[in-house]
Design a protein around this motif. Structure first.
Motif, PDB file in Angstrom:
ATOM      1  N   ARG A   1     -10.446  -2.474 -15.097  1.00 28.01           N
ATOM      2  CA  ARG A   1      -9.972  -3.428 -14.097  1.00 28.01           C
ATOM      3  C   ARG A   1     -11.149  -4.271 -13.590  1.00 28.01           C
ATOM      4  O   ARG A   1     -12.293  -3.831 -13.635  1.00 28.01           O
ATOM      5  CB  ARG A   1      -9.278  -2.730 -12.930  1.00 28.01           C
ATOM      6  CG  ARG A   1     -10.206  -1.912 -12.037  1.00 28.01           C
ATOM      7  CD  ARG A   1      -9.392  -1.186 -10.981  1.00 28.01           C
ATOM      8  NE  ARG A   1     -10.227  -0.386 -10.097  1.00 28.01           N
ATOM      9  CZ  ARG A   1      -9.748   0.450  -9.185  1.00 28.01           C
ATOM     10  NH1 ARG A   1      -8.427   0.603  -9.043  1.00 28.01           N
ATOM     11  NH2 ARG A   1     -10.572   1.133  -8.413  1.00 28.01           N
ATOM     12  N   GLN A   2     -10.802  -5.469 -13.148  1.00 28.07           N
ATOM     13  CA  GLN A   2     -11.802  -6.355 -12.573  1.00 28.07           C
ATOM     14  C   GLN A   2     -11.238  -6.941 -11.297  1.00 28.07           C
ATOM     15  O   GLN A   2     -10.291  -7.749 -11.335  1.00 28.07           O
ATOM     16  CB  GLN A   2     -12.191  -7.459 -13.549  1.00 28.07           C
ATOM     17  CG  GLN A   2     -13.343  -8.307 -13.050  1.00 28.07           C
ATOM     18  CD  GLN A   2     -13.942  -9.180 -14.135  1.00 28.07           C
ATOM     19  OE1 GLN A   2     -13.336  -9.427 -15.177  1.00 28.07           O
ATOM     20  NE2 GLN A   2     -15.161  -9.657 -13.902  1.00 28.07           N
TER      21      GLN A   2
ATOM     22  N   GLN B   1       0.161   4.854 -15.178  1.00 29.13           N
ATOM     23  CA  GLN B   1       1.007   5.070 -14.019  1.00 29.13           C
ATOM     24  C   GLN B   1       0.118   5.126 -12.796  1.00 29.13           C
ATOM     25  O   GLN B   1      -0.780   5.984 -12.720  1.00 29.13           O
ATOM     26  CB  GLN B   1       1.792   6.375 -14.167  1.00 29.13           C
ATOM     27  CG  GLN B   1       2.671   6.704 -12.988  1.00 29.13           C
ATOM     28  CD  GLN B   1       3.826   5.748 -12.831  1.00 29.13           C
ATOM     29  OE1 GLN B   1       4.538   5.451 -13.787  1.00 29.13           O
ATOM     30  NE2 GLN B   1       4.012   5.241 -11.617  1.00 29.13           N
ATOM     31  N   MET B   2       0.366   4.237 -11.863  1.00 30.41           N
ATOM     32  CA  MET B   2      -0.467   4.130 -10.660  1.00 30.41           C
ATOM     33  C   MET B   2       0.396   4.447  -9.445  1.00 30.41           C
ATOM     34  O   MET B   2       1.469   3.852  -9.282  1.00 30.41           O
ATOM     35  CB  MET B   2      -1.053   2.726 -10.545  1.00 30.41           C
ATOM     36  CG  MET B   2      -1.795   2.262 -11.793  1.00 30.41           C
ATOM     37  SD  MET B   2      -2.608   0.675 -11.573  1.00 30.41           S
ATOM     38  CE  MET B   2      -1.196  -0.381 -11.303  1.00 30.41           C
TER      39      MET B   2
ATOM     40  N   ASP C   1      -7.341  -1.370  -4.970  1.00 29.64           N
ATOM     41  CA  ASP C   1      -6.907  -1.322  -6.369  1.00 29.64           C
ATOM     42  C   ASP C   1      -6.529  -2.707  -6.893  1.00 29.64           C
ATOM     43  O   ASP C   1      -6.235  -2.860  -8.079  1.00 29.64           O
ATOM     44  CB  ASP C   1      -5.705  -0.387  -6.531  1.00 29.64           C
ATOM     45  CG  ASP C   1      -6.042   1.058  -6.223  1.00 29.64           C
ATOM     46  OD1 ASP C   1      -5.225   1.732  -5.567  1.00 29.64           O
ATOM     47  OD2 ASP C   1      -7.120   1.518  -6.648  1.00 29.64           O
ATOM     48  N   THR C   2      -6.502  -3.685  -6.017  1.00 29.30           N
ATOM     49  CA  THR C   2      -6.182  -5.047  -6.430  1.00 29.30           C
ATOM     50  C   THR C   2      -7.182  -5.526  -7.470  1.00 29.30           C
ATOM     51  O   THR C   2      -8.395  -5.510  -7.250  1.00 29.30           O
ATOM     52  CB  THR C   2      -6.194  -5.988  -5.217  1.00 29.30           C
ATOM     53  OG1 THR C   2      -5.135  -5.620  -4.330  1.00 29.30           O
ATOM     54  CG2 THR C   2      -6.014  -7.439  -5.649  1.00 29.30           C
ATOM     55  N   ALA C   3      -6.664  -5.947  -8.620  1.00 29.41           N
ATOM     56  CA  ALA C   3      -7.521  -6.338  -9.732  1.00 29.41           C
ATOM     57  C   ALA C   3      -6.648  -6.821 -10.882  1.00 29.41           C
ATOM     58  O   ALA C   3      -5.433  -6.634 -10.877  1.00 29.41           O
ATOM     59  CB  ALA C   3      -8.358  -5.153 -10.205  1.00 29.41           C
TER      60      ALA C   3
ATOM     61  N   PRO D   1       0.834  -1.211   0.000  1.00 29.01           N
ATOM     62  CA  PRO D   1       0.000   0.000   0.000  1.00 29.01           C
ATOM     63  C   PRO D   1       0.865   1.256   0.000  1.00 29.01           C
ATOM     64  O   PRO D   1       1.875   1.329   0.702  1.00 29.01           O
ATOM     65  CB  PRO D   1      -0.800  -0.132   1.300  1.00 29.01           C
ATOM     66  CG  PRO D   1      -0.873  -1.605   1.534  1.00 29.01           C
ATOM     67  CD  PRO D   1       0.443  -2.155   1.059  1.00 29.01           C
ATOM     68  N   GLY D   2       0.455   2.222  -0.813  1.00 31.66           N
ATOM     69  CA  GLY D   2       1.226   3.441  -0.972  1.00 31.66           C
ATOM     70  C   GLY D   2       2.256   3.382  -2.078  1.00 31.66           C
ATOM     71  O   GLY D   2       2.856   4.401  -2.426  1.00 31.66           O
TER      72      GLY D   2
END
Length: 118
Positions: free
Chosen positions: A38-39, A81-82, A89-91, A14-15
């Motif tokens: 995203r899924q 870019q994330m 956001d996991t996907a 995270p982060g």
């Protein structure tokens, strides 16, 4: 036939940050908007970012200010870019070309898995 190859996913805390890439072939890339979807586990696929052929961008509220979409027409590639990643956001992340907002035109690629976990 359109081919989409997503890459760049992985496990991040995270982060943290990741940069996804999507290479497209079989289309005149510069003429299309390109979208990232995203899924997440147990969820429907959702549109998170789009970039038009002219370079205008739009984002889902959930990622606004944290994700940046860009494109390189010379390389037929779109990037995501994330940063400031969160567990939600996991996907599996996918890209797809479009001519109309939110209407994917091609078959889905294999996607790239992003896992945000400590």
């Amino acid at each position: 036939q359109v081919q989409l190859v997503e890459s760049g996913g992985g496990l991040v805390q995270p982060g943290g940050s990741l940069r996804l890439s999507c290479a497209a072939s079989g289309i005149i890339f510069r003429l299309y908007s390109m979208d990232w979807y995203r899924q997440g586990p147990g969820k429907q696929r959702e549109l998170v970012a789009t970039i038009t052929s002219g370079g205008n961008t739009d984002y889902a509220d959930s990622v606004k200010g944290r994700f940046t979409i860009s494109r390189d027409n010379a390389k037929n590639t779109v990037y995501l870019q994330m940063s400031s990643l969160k567990p939600e956001d996991t996907a599996v992340y996918y890209c797809n070309p479009s001519l109309k907002y939110g209407v994917p035109l091609a078959s889905w690629g294999q996607g790239t898995q992003v896992t945000v976990s400590s």
